[in-house]
Structures are given as C-alpha cells and as structure tokens.
Motif scaffolding. Sequence first.
Motif, PDB file in Angstrom:
ATOM      1  N   ALA A  37      11.500  66.517   7.005  1.00 25.33           N
ATOM      2  CA  ALA A  37      11.886  65.274   7.679  1.00 25.33           C
ATOM      3  C   ALA A  37      10.960  64.969   8.848  1.00 25.33           C
ATOM      4  O   ALA A  37      10.529  63.830   9.033  1.00 25.33           O
ATOM      5  CB  ALA A  37      13.338  65.357   8.140  1.00 25.33           C
ATOM      6  N   ARG A  38      10.656  65.985   9.631  1.00 26.50           N
ATOM      7  CA  ARG A  38       9.749  65.770  10.768  1.00 26.50           C
ATOM      8  C   ARG A  38       8.363  65.341  10.297  1.00 26.50           C
ATOM      9  O   ARG A  38       7.727  64.487  10.911  1.00 26.50           O
ATOM     10  CB  ARG A  38       9.661  67.032  11.620  1.00 26.50           C
ATOM     11  N   ILE A  46      21.137  66.236   8.669  1.00 28.29           N
ATOM     12  CA  ILE A  46      21.133  67.196   7.564  1.00 28.29           C
ATOM     13  C   ILE A  46      22.369  68.072   7.698  1.00 28.29           C
ATOM     14  O   ILE A  46      22.702  68.519   8.801  1.00 28.29           O
ATOM     15  CB  ILE A  46      19.860  68.074   7.620  1.00 28.29           C
ATOM     16  N   ASP A  47      23.026  68.336   6.580  1.00 23.90           N
ATOM     17  CA  ASP A  47      24.236  69.142   6.592  1.00 23.90           C
ATOM     18  C   ASP A  47      24.244  70.060   5.371  1.00 23.90           C
ATOM     19  O   ASP A  47      23.969  69.603   4.258  1.00 23.90           O
ATOM     20  CB  ASP A  47      25.464  68.224   6.554  1.00 23.90           C
ATOM     21  N   ALA A  58      21.788  69.483  11.456  1.00 25.04           N
ATOM     22  CA  ALA A  58      20.744  69.031  12.375  1.00 25.04           C
ATOM     23  C   ALA A  58      20.737  67.516  12.377  1.00 25.04           C
ATOM     24  O   ALA A  58      20.924  66.885  11.336  1.00 25.04           O
ATOM     25  CB  ALA A  58      19.375  69.559  11.949  1.00 25.04           C
ATOM     26  N   ALA A  59      20.527  66.956  13.556  1.00 16.42           N
ATOM     27  CA  ALA A  59      20.381  65.511  13.703  1.00 16.42           C
ATOM     28  C   ALA A  59      19.037  65.262  14.364  1.00 16.42           C
ATOM     29  O   ALA A  59      18.823  65.655  15.507  1.00 16.42           O
ATOM     30  CB  ALA A  59      21.516  64.948  14.543  1.00 16.42           C
ATOM     31  N   SER A  63      18.441  59.454  14.231  1.00 13.55           N
ATOM     32  CA  SER A  63      19.701  59.492  13.493  1.00 13.55           C
ATOM     33  C   SER A  63      20.831  59.099  14.445  1.00 13.55           C
ATOM     34  O   SER A  63      20.667  59.123  15.667  1.00 13.55           O
ATOM     35  CB  SER A  63      19.940  60.870  12.884  1.00 13.55           C
ATOM     36  N   THR A  64      21.967  58.723  13.869  1.00 16.66           N
ATOM     37  CA  THR A  64      23.103  58.254  14.656  1.00 16.66           C
ATOM     38  C   THR A  64      24.391  58.893  14.151  1.00 16.66           C
ATOM     39  O   THR A  64      24.396  59.516  13.079  1.00 16.66           O
ATOM     40  CB  THR A  64      23.247  56.720  14.550  1.00 16.66           C
ATOM     41  N   PRO A  65      25.487  58.711  14.866  1.00 13.74           N
ATOM     42  CA  PRO A  65      26.775  59.206  14.364  1.00 13.74           C
ATOM     43  C   PRO A  65      27.143  58.629  12.995  1.00 13.74           C
ATOM     44  O   PRO A  65      27.859  59.272  12.229  1.00 13.74           O
ATOM     45  CB  PRO A  65      27.772  58.771  15.443  1.00 13.74           C
TER      46      PRO A  65
END
Length: 154
Positions: A37-38, A46-47, A58-59, A63-65
Amino acid sequence: MNAPEIAELEEQERRLVLAHFTHDDAWTLGTLLVELARAQGAPVAIDIRRGGQQLFHAALPGSTPDNDAWIDRKRRVVERYGCSSLLVGSRFRAKGTTFEESARLDPDVYAAHGGAFPVAVEGAGVIGTVVVSGLPQVEDHAMVVAALTQFQAS
C-alpha cells in the motif's frame, strides 16, 4: 481495472489456500500489505482476523473511519458466504441482480464489494479474513490477492 471473471475469482481462492496461519503469519501478511500500500501511495485500512480475533489492523495516511466500517461490512460477507466479497457480488451481478437487491441482508451490515478475502488453511477450510478498504473495489481485491500470492510463495 476491470473486475476479474467469476472463474478467475474462484481459481484465486483454490490457489490461495495456506499450509498454516498463525499470529506471526498474520503479522507478516499484514506488514506485507502495508508495504504494498505504501509503495502505491494507497490510502487504505487493512484488517486481518482469525475466527473472531483481530490479529492485525493498520490505517494508512488518507484512510478514514469509513474504511473501518467498509472492512466490517465486507468481512461479514466473507464470514457468511465463505468466499471473497468480490466473488459474492460478481455472482449476484451474473444473475442479473445485485447483492443489495437480492441477498435480503441489511446493506448497513453486509457489503459484497471487493477487498475481503477468505484466509483458508489446508485441511481446515476458511479460518479467517484479510480485508483492504480505501481503493476502488477491484483494486482493494487485487491488493489482497497480490499480498496473499507473495506471502504463500515465501
């Protein structure tokens, strides 16, 4: 990026069955996803879960809620159907309908949008999920498949 055909999605799931999946494996897969992603500058969350336990989250910047809400909704589709959220949505579309119209499930709880993929282990079946949210659904799915492919090869 076009959505893969149903046969290709099914082949991905047959191919991406792991020999094992430990807490350490979740960390390795999760950090691999963060690196991917980076490298793309992707604003994703990511979950990774095994059973009911969250093993990695990781957020990334941007990214947002809302991404976490999407993660939960897509993850529930994998838990209910035992296959990727993109495959579930694609199967409904192939029947000339949509998941939202025909699944009779609350769309605030379930989302058959790409990005959630089953963690399957040889001899045990689906034991968890890996989910990415923040990109268009086909790209979320592709990122998960790329990470699982690389993880499986290591």
